[in-house]
Design a protein around this motif. Structure first.
Motif, PDB file in Angstrom:
ATOM      1  N   GLY A  37      -0.167   8.743  -1.089  1.00  0.00           N
ATOM      2  CA  GLY A  37      -0.219   7.789   0.015  1.00  0.00           C
ATOM      3  C   GLY A  37      -0.467   6.374  -0.476  1.00  0.00           C
ATOM      4  O   GLY A  37       0.189   5.421  -0.025  1.00  0.00           O
ATOM      5  N   LEU A  38      -1.398   6.224  -1.412  1.00  0.00           N
ATOM      6  CA  LEU A  38      -1.674   4.890  -1.956  1.00  0.00           C
ATOM      7  C   LEU A  38      -0.476   4.354  -2.736  1.00  0.00           C
ATOM      8  O   LEU A  38      -0.236   3.137  -2.764  1.00  0.00           O
ATOM      9  CB  LEU A  38      -2.910   4.946  -2.854  1.00  0.00           C
ATOM     10  CG  LEU A  38      -4.229   5.364  -2.186  1.00  0.00           C
ATOM     11  CD1 LEU A  38      -5.380   5.287  -3.185  1.00  0.00           C
ATOM     12  CD2 LEU A  38      -4.529   4.516  -0.965  1.00  0.00           C
ATOM     13  N   ALA A  39       0.272   5.250  -3.342  1.00  0.00           N
ATOM     14  CA  ALA A  39       1.451   4.833  -4.107  1.00  0.00           C
ATOM     15  C   ALA A  39       2.549   4.268  -3.211  1.00  0.00           C
ATOM     16  O   ALA A  39       3.422   3.535  -3.679  1.00  0.00           O
ATOM     17  CB  ALA A  39       1.995   6.011  -4.911  1.00  0.00           C
ATOM     18  N   MET A  40       2.518   4.592  -1.912  1.00  0.00           N
ATOM     19  CA  MET A  40       3.528   4.094  -0.971  1.00  0.00           C
ATOM     20  C   MET A  40       3.209   2.702  -0.434  1.00  0.00           C
ATOM     21  O   MET A  40       4.014   2.116   0.286  1.00  0.00           O
ATOM     22  CB  MET A  40       3.656   5.067   0.210  1.00  0.00           C
ATOM     23  CG  MET A  40       4.281   6.383  -0.143  1.00  0.00           C
ATOM     24  SD  MET A  40       4.448   7.447   1.320  1.00  0.00           S
ATOM     25  CE  MET A  40       5.323   8.841   0.608  1.00  0.00           C
ATOM     26  N   LEU A  41       2.052   2.171  -0.766  1.00  0.00           N
ATOM     27  CA  LEU A  41       1.689   0.837  -0.291  1.00  0.00           C
ATOM     28  C   LEU A  41       2.559  -0.224  -0.964  1.00  0.00           C
ATOM     29  O   LEU A  41       3.062  -0.022  -2.076  1.00  0.00           O
ATOM     30  CB  LEU A  41       0.216   0.573  -0.587  1.00  0.00           C
ATOM     31  CG  LEU A  41      -0.797   1.457   0.159  1.00  0.00           C
ATOM     32  CD1 LEU A  41      -2.200   1.220  -0.393  1.00  0.00           C
ATOM     33  CD2 LEU A  41      -0.750   1.189   1.650  1.00  0.00           C
ATOM     34  N   PRO A  42       2.738  -1.360  -0.321  1.00  0.00           N
ATOM     35  CA  PRO A  42       3.480  -2.460  -0.958  1.00  0.00           C
ATOM     36  C   PRO A  42       2.888  -2.800  -2.319  1.00  0.00           C
ATOM     37  O   PRO A  42       1.665  -2.721  -2.509  1.00  0.00           O
ATOM     38  CB  PRO A  42       3.316  -3.621   0.030  1.00  0.00           C
ATOM     39  CG  PRO A  42       3.033  -2.969   1.347  1.00  0.00           C
ATOM     40  CD  PRO A  42       2.265  -1.711   1.026  1.00  0.00           C
TER      41      PRO A  42
END
Length: 385
Positions: free
Chosen positions: A211-216
């Protein structure tokens, strides 16, 4: 408020962190007031590092009654009665002024012994749903201390002896209440604390790194993560963070939880009673994922108050995906003002005087002169501040 005469108190708690942490906080407060305290628990409870240093501890047998295994009930009854007999023997020498239960089957023998010996009793409920053991003894105890304004599974006939005190937290956590929310600059480090409670949570390990990897990319580069994981998950989680190039510290246990909370801008966690109490004491915004298999779904109930106040966002586990987490993270993390407001709202539902008010209630149990009026919500109005 206090009682000058030194007394003896027995605290009885099941061996999970949710039971042991508030019991330890009360033990510390009663000791500070000059009383002597003994703990009754199981093998798990007495092994919690640092919680009951210097406190007399006793491990007593306590049968566990499982609805799906009625064939084990006779053995559970025998163990419970054996534990009760051992507790009564302890009471003959320790002579407690009151016995306080914190839930969990290991608390039952101590309470049964107190009923038999006509010793004043109280139970403390950490969750927003009255637990099984506390429900079983609710009709016989002298007082029921609750942590939430609304407690489910609490019979109307027992409401007259209910006292809303909150859920005690350690002094180190309570001290965070006077510290400002950590400065969050537009391009500064964004610190995330991930914790599944005393046992960790595999679902957080499975979802949070992706999920954190999908952040801008501009947001992701600011992240600094501390992640508590189960021992069987930790290597895989460490590899995921490394693959996504997200700085992360991994541990199976966080002994410095107060310090971790102090610098966290956002907490991603289960909704256990101790977690909610610490979030609201410190004033930290959170994304909560209640444990779906929790007894009576009590974690969902625990999360309602802080979520309604605007201090947290609750995501049911079936909906907790990497995409949903990234969406909620952006809503919170990209607006520093909104995040700080959420921290203030989380703190607004905290009950910082919980341990003081619980100790006042305990001291009143065997003192008719100072006993609280029946149905009084709490010894001090500021408990709801």
């Amino acid at each position: 408020m206090g009682i000058e005469l030194s007394k003896h108190y027995v605290l009885a708690a099941g061996g999970t962190g949710g039971h042991m942490v508030p019991a330890a906080a009360l033990a510390e407060e009663l000791t500070r007031r000059g009383h002597r305290v003994a703990l009754i628990s199981d093998q798990r409870g007495v092994r919690f590092p640092g919680l009951f240093d210097g406190i007399q501890t006793h491990v007593l047998p306590a049968g566990r009654f499982q609805a799906k295994r009625p064939q084990g009930w006779p053995s559970a009854v025998r163990e419970m009665l054996r534990g009760r007999a051992m507790a009564r023997e302890l009471y003959r020498t320790f002579k407690p002024a009151a016995v306080i239960g914190f839930g969990g089957y290991p608390a039952m023998p101590a309470l049964l012994a107190a009923f038999a010996d006509k010793i004043p009793t109280a139970v403390h409920e950490q969750n927003a749903v009255l637990g099984r053991v506390n429900r079983l003894v609710a009709g016989r105890v002298d007082a029921i201390a609750t942590s939430y304004a609304t407690t489910e599974r609490l019979a109307v006939k027992h409401e007259g002896k209910v006292h809303l005190v909150g859920n005690p937290v350690r002094d180190a956590v309570l001290a965070l209440r006077t510290r400002p929310y950590p400065l969050l600059e537009e391009d500064g480090i964004f610190r995330v604390l991930v914790t599944g409670g005393s046992q960790g949570a595999s679902i957080l390990s499975q979802v949070v790194p992706d999920g954190l990897a999908m952040l801008p990319i501009t947001f992701r580069r600011r992240l600094q993560v501390t992640h508590q994981a189960r021992i069987e998950d930790i290597d895989a989680v460490r590899a995921q963070y490394a693959e996504h190039q997200i700085p992360a510290e991994l541990a199976t246990y966080l002994p410095d939880m107060p310090e971790q909370l102090a610098w966290a801008h956002l907490v991603i966690a289960r909704a256990g009673a101790s977690t909610i109490a610490e979030l609201t004491a410190a004033g930290r915004p959170a994304i909560l994922v209640p444990l779906p298999g929790a007894t009576d779904d009590h974690q969902t109930a625990n999360a309602r108050e802080i979520t309604k106040a605007g201090g947290a966002r609750t995501i049911p586990q079936p909906e907790f995906t990497a995409v949903e987490l990234a969406k909620q993270m952006q809503k919170l993390g990209l607006d520093p003002v909104a995040l700080e407001n959420a921290a203030t709202r989380a703190q607004s539902v905290g009950r910082p005087h919980a341990v003081r008010d619980l100790a006042d209630l305990v001291e009143s149990l065997d003192s008719p002169v100072s006993r609280l009026p029946v149905g009084k919500a709490a010894p001090h109005k500021e408990a709801f501040a």
